[in-house]
Design an enzyme around this catalytic site. Sequence first.
Site, PDB file in Angstrom:
ATOM      1  N   SER A 131      63.777  71.421  44.521  1.00 48.12           N
ATOM      2  CA  SER A 131      64.468  72.429  43.709  1.00 48.12           C
ATOM      3  C   SER A 131      64.522  73.752  44.465  1.00 48.12           C
ATOM      4  O   SER A 131      63.679  74.010  45.331  1.00 48.12           O
ATOM      5  CB  SER A 131      63.702  72.643  42.398  1.00 48.12           C
ATOM      6  OG  SER A 131      64.246  73.725  41.667  1.00 48.12           O
ATOM      7  N   TYR A 144      55.908  75.248  37.655  1.00 47.62           N
ATOM      8  CA  TYR A 144      56.984  74.436  38.252  1.00 47.62           C
ATOM      9  C   TYR A 144      57.187  74.836  39.710  1.00 47.62           C
ATOM     10  O   TYR A 144      57.346  73.971  40.579  1.00 47.62           O
ATOM     11  CB  TYR A 144      58.259  74.622  37.431  1.00 47.62           C
ATOM     12  CG  TYR A 144      59.436  73.765  37.856  1.00 47.62           C
ATOM     13  CD1 TYR A 144      59.341  72.374  37.897  1.00 47.62           C
ATOM     14  CD2 TYR A 144      60.674  74.342  38.179  1.00 47.62           C
ATOM     15  CE1 TYR A 144      60.428  71.594  38.273  1.00 47.62           C
ATOM     16  CE2 TYR A 144      61.763  73.562  38.541  1.00 47.62           C
ATOM     17  CZ  TYR A 144      61.632  72.192  38.595  1.00 47.62           C
ATOM     18  OH  TYR A 144      62.717  71.418  38.960  1.00 47.62           O
TER      19      TYR A 144
HETATM   20  N1  LIG Z   1      68.466  70.285  36.173  1.00 46.62           N
HETATM   21  C1  LIG Z   1      68.140  71.210  37.048  1.00 46.62           C
HETATM   22  O1  LIG Z   1      68.540  72.392  36.923  1.00 46.62           O
HETATM   23  C2  LIG Z   1      67.313  70.849  38.254  1.00 46.62           C
HETATM   24  C3  LIG Z   1      67.323  71.734  39.337  1.00 46.62           C
HETATM   25  C4  LIG Z   1      66.560  71.436  40.463  1.00 46.62           C
HETATM   26  C5  LIG Z   1      65.815  70.275  40.496  1.00 46.62           C
HETATM   27  N2  LIG Z   1      65.801  69.436  39.423  1.00 46.62           N
HETATM   28  C6  LIG Z   1      64.977  68.220  39.532  1.00 46.62           C
HETATM   29  O2  LIG Z   1      65.835  67.109  39.414  1.00 46.62           O
HETATM   30  C7  LIG Z   1      65.077  65.991  38.955  1.00 46.62           C
HETATM   31  C8  LIG Z   1      65.821  65.322  37.807  1.00 46.62           C
HETATM   32  O3  LIG Z   1      65.915  66.228  36.717  1.00 46.62           O
HETATM   33  P1  LIG Z   1      67.186  66.296  35.747  1.00 46.62           P
HETATM   34  O4  LIG Z   1      67.773  67.640  35.900  1.00 46.62           O
HETATM   35  O5  LIG Z   1      68.054  65.128  35.926  1.00 46.62           O
HETATM   36  O6  LIG Z   1      66.430  66.285  34.322  1.00 46.62           O
HETATM   37  P2  LIG Z   1      66.408  65.218  33.142  1.00 46.62           P
HETATM   38  O7  LIG Z   1      67.790  64.955  32.649  1.00 46.62           O
HETATM   39  O8  LIG Z   1      65.390  65.732  32.173  1.00 46.62           O
HETATM   40  O9  LIG Z   1      65.859  63.890  33.841  1.00 46.62           O
HETATM   41  C9  LIG Z   1      64.524  63.763  34.233  1.00 46.62           C
HETATM   42  C10 LIG Z   1      64.236  62.289  34.498  1.00 46.62           C
HETATM   43  O10 LIG Z   1      62.884  62.168  34.956  1.00 46.62           O
HETATM   44  C11 LIG Z   1      62.271  61.109  34.224  1.00 46.62           C
HETATM   45  N3  LIG Z   1      60.842  61.303  34.128  1.00 46.62           N
HETATM   46  C12 LIG Z   1      60.171  62.371  33.669  1.00 46.62           C
HETATM   47  N4  LIG Z   1      58.852  62.129  33.685  1.00 46.62           N
HETATM   48  C13 LIG Z   1      58.703  60.871  34.182  1.00 46.62           C
HETATM   49  C14 LIG Z   1      57.575  60.045  34.435  1.00 46.62           C
HETATM   50  N5  LIG Z   1      56.329  60.446  34.168  1.00 46.62           N
HETATM   51  N6  LIG Z   1      57.789  58.808  34.947  1.00 46.62           N
HETATM   52  C15 LIG Z   1      59.052  58.372  35.204  1.00 46.62           C
HETATM   53  N7  LIG Z   1      60.153  59.111  34.981  1.00 46.62           N
HETATM   54  C16 LIG Z   1      59.961  60.342  34.469  1.00 46.62           C
HETATM   55  C17 LIG Z   1      62.948  61.130  32.862  1.00 46.62           C
HETATM   56  O11 LIG Z   1      62.873  59.821  32.283  1.00 46.62           O
HETATM   57  P3  LIG Z   1      61.918  59.376  31.084  1.00 46.62           P
HETATM   58  O12 LIG Z   1      61.679  60.590  30.228  1.00 46.62           O
HETATM   59  O13 LIG Z   1      62.725  58.305  30.413  1.00 46.62           O
HETATM   60  O14 LIG Z   1      60.698  58.846  31.743  1.00 46.62           O
HETATM   61  C18 LIG Z   1      64.385  61.433  33.249  1.00 46.62           C
HETATM   62  O15 LIG Z   1      65.066  60.239  33.578  1.00 46.62           O
HETATM   63  C19 LIG Z   1      63.681  66.526  38.598  1.00 46.62           C
HETATM   64  O16 LIG Z   1      62.797  66.273  39.663  1.00 46.62           O
HETATM   65  C20 LIG Z   1      63.929  68.022  38.457  1.00 46.62           C
HETATM   66  O17 LIG Z   1      62.763  68.776  38.701  1.00 46.62           O
HETATM   67  C21 LIG Z   1      66.547  69.686  38.318  1.00 46.62           C
END
Ligand SMILES: NC(=O)c1ccc[n+]([C@@H]2O[C@H](COP(=O)([O-])OP(=O)(O)OC[C@H]3O[C@@H](n4cnc5c(N)ncnc54)[C@H](OP(=O)(O)O)[C@@H]3O)[C@@H](O)[C@H]2O)c1
Length: 245
Positions: A131, A144
């Site tokens: 991120s 975070y």
């Molecule tokens: N959205 C942003 O602005 C942003 C920016 C930079 C980086 N990121 C990173 O991108 C990645 C994906 O995030 P997203 O934005 O797509 O958010 P999201 O829609 O909330 O998706 C997060 C995913 O992670 C899974 N997850 C969470 N805890 C888990 C665990 N203990 N075991 C297995 N799976 C788990 C969730 O699935 P379940 O709950 O079904 O397990 C879900 O599929 C993350 O690493 C986040 O930090 C996001």
Amino acid sequence: MTRGTAVVTGASSGIGAATARALAADGWEVIVGARRVDRLKALAVEIGATAHPLDVTDAASVDAFVASVGDCRLLVNNAGGALGLSPIADADEGQWRTMYDTNVLGVLRMTQRLLPALEASGDGQVVTIGSIAGYEPYPGGAGYNAAKFAVRAVMGVLRQELLGRPVRVCEIDPGMVETEFSLVRFGGDAPRAAAVYAGVEPLTADDVAECVRWVASRPPHVNVDQLVVLARDQAGARQVHRRPT
Ligand SMILES: NC(=O)c1ccc[n+]([C@@H]2O[C@H](COP(=O)([O-])OP(=O)(O)OC[C@H]3O[C@@H](n4cnc5c(N)ncnc54)[C@H](OP(=O)(O)O)[C@@H]3O)[C@@H](O)[C@H]2O)c1
């Protein structure tokens, strides 16, 4: 022609689901994991992938998931997220522990267990979703920030430790992406989550998935070390241009 097997963690929503779709469309045999198995199964049916339950914070769950994988050429460490936006003075230690366990130790558990298969493939690749929060601290972000700074360190070390071996290591670091990220961060508070993206055209999950697809389709001698990708409306973790809404 198949490109080989790709494992995508956290594929039940957002960037992980979009990445699984993009990789399947690009010819990968995709295996998806997350805790919400109903969503995973629906995705697997849609794209012709294989779904297995996975909690990256639980070593036994990771072991069971990896035991069902077999060959693997690409690991996308995507599972993760943020919890809360409290200043350090009021920080919730449990939230910090969960963020570290998911974003950092989850990456360790998955990478460690799949490394033998990735190396045996002759052209393995680890792509981890970090991120912009791993580069720039911001008020309320410490837990975070610390986790994503740590992930960046881990990927940097891994790249050095694997030098001379056939496994590439890439970190993709997005800025604001409109997914369930903010809903999770704010404990299901939808208005507060929506306010994060008010007046902004953020990245979509598909935008980041396209970065993963591109990185994973470079020839074996090309390692994209780090890829920072932000919306045009964002110039850093704290600099966001908002139009009146
Ligand atoms: N959205 C942003 O602005 C942003 C920016 C930079 C980086 N990121 C990173 O991108 C990645 C994906 O995030 P997203 O934005 O797509 O958010 P999201 O829609 O909330 O998706 C997060 C995913 O992670 C899974 N997850 C969470 N805890 C888990 C665990 N203990 N075991 C297995 N799976 C788990 C969730 O699935 P379940 O709950 O079904 O397990 C879900 O599929 C993350 O690493 C986040 O930090 C996001």
